[in-house]
Design an enzyme around this catalytic site. Sequence first.
Site, PDB file in Angstrom:
ATOM      1  N   ASP A 227     -63.459  43.641 -87.656  1.00 25.61           N
ATOM      2  CA  ASP A 227     -64.289  43.213 -86.539  1.00 25.61           C
ATOM      3  C   ASP A 227     -65.556  42.586 -87.118  1.00 25.61           C
ATOM      4  OD1 ASP A 227     -64.946  43.353 -83.526  1.00 25.61           O
ATOM      5  OD2 ASP A 227     -66.710  44.273 -84.458  1.00 25.61           O
ATOM      6  N   GLU A 323     -59.703  38.644 -85.435  1.00 24.44           N
ATOM      7  CA  GLU A 323     -59.810  38.118 -84.082  1.00 24.44           C
ATOM      8  C   GLU A 323     -59.850  36.594 -84.088  1.00 24.44           C
ATOM      9  OE1 GLU A 323     -62.297  40.971 -81.272  1.00 24.44           O
ATOM     10  OE2 GLU A 323     -63.394  40.551 -83.118  1.00 24.44           O
ATOM     11  N   ASP A 405     -68.400  48.763 -82.629  1.00 23.47           N
ATOM     12  CA  ASP A 405     -67.699  47.978 -83.641  1.00 23.47           C
ATOM     13  C   ASP A 405     -66.609  48.801 -84.325  1.00 23.47           C
ATOM     14  OD1 ASP A 405     -69.382  45.877 -83.025  1.00 23.47           O
ATOM     15  OD2 ASP A 405     -70.812  46.380 -84.601  1.00 23.47           O
TER      16      ASP A 405
END
Length: 483
Positions: A227, A323, A405
């Site tokens: 992340d 992502e 996170d």
Amino acid sequence: MKRFQPQPGFVVQAYRFALDPNAAQEAALRSHCGAARAAYNWAVAWVTASWWQRKAEESYGVGEAQLTGWRPWSLPALRKAFNAAKHTDPRFVDWWEENSKEAYSTGLSNAAAAFDNYAKSKQGKRRGKRVGAPRFKSKRKARLSCRFTTGTIRVEPDGRHVTLPRLGTIRTHEPAVKLLSRVQAGTARVLSATVRYERGRWFVAFQVEVKRDIERVRRPDAAIGIDLGVKTLAVMADSTGEIRTVPNPKHLDGAMKRLRRASRVVSRRRGPDRRTGQQPSRRWEKANTHRNRVHHRVANLRADALHKLTTAVAAEYATVVVEDLNVAGMLRNRRLARRIADAGFGEIRRQLTYKTRRNGTRTVVADRWFPSSKTCSGCGVVKAKLPLHVRTYHCDACGLVLDRDDNAARNLAALAAVSTTGTGVAGDRDAQRVSKPRGADQKTRTTRRDHKATAERAGGATLPHQRQTETRDRTHPEALTLW
């Protein structure tokens, strides 16, 4: 141009070295790069001339059969036309022999690729943002670059010089023994070389076919979710639940004081002015060089840090989940644009993609609308809303309290199990993509049905532990939404 296909057991990679050319060699380098730009502009003008001619004839009522024919933009056609024009065209007749033919071939191949991209984008066959028609390259703004594919291209036996066609032997700023040893051992073959001027220095990049054995990663059965963020560069969670945090080095913020001071000095010198033809003073050139040196140091530090991070991750885990961030959209935020650009989100994903492929592992790309921060990593319940200022995740169902996170990284790591079983994966060999319906901020029946259909088409790409709960929108009680 036909794309090179490596032999089995070989991969194509680049070896880049900084150059230390003398004054004559630097002038020759700039001449070759200028020739590539001139050839590119000639090709754009030559092809588009037929477009404007046909448009003018149509305005006069000329029939379709009598219109001027379209000029082709394939590389062989451009080469044939340019070779015929360079002997008579006043833009080339006096100086085209001073440079290697590869310089002109570089510009023509770039023009052919630009027209191909424009045509495919116009026809809807090219992904990404729509590409416009090729435009002329400015002498002041164009990047200096030239590619050599034929002729004498080699690293000299001393490991401190390289030889390029028409440019001769140029000293390198650093030893090139890493490439030289592979070439002498017969495990590498130089295919082409590209010279480029960037960050105040000339570089040469050799495209090399290298015999490379796949290196086994240290944890072949483990996956990791990454992340990315601004305050913390990366929060990484592996499949065992272990969480590691990579702080953001913030190289640009650390250099802002020196950069502001250098910029003030530049602004107080007599700089160039295109409107009046004013030439910059020597003091301005020295100050501008000093300011550019600060920028170049920041870029080098950032590249070094990102390479170390991605290399360590790719060498340890068999599956890396990242992502699909909308970096271009994030840069529109004027409050965070500088820090987002300094972090290098897109560069991290690019490096992970080719480094995992090189190690025989894979990179899984989570869908852009996958609610990694809103999903509970313990029970799988998805929150309806989670504002950005809320940095701690509180699950109302199971009572889990976790950093935002850390929770997102755990959910990304859990997607590796989905991609392993083939559920919801729609990607290629290099970067698999796991899709998930948005379902976080849309609150209408139509949107719900669209997202449900999307999930069915994607194969129901939900986490193994994720469950969906029904909630009603307080402002619109009749709208039932699946979260």
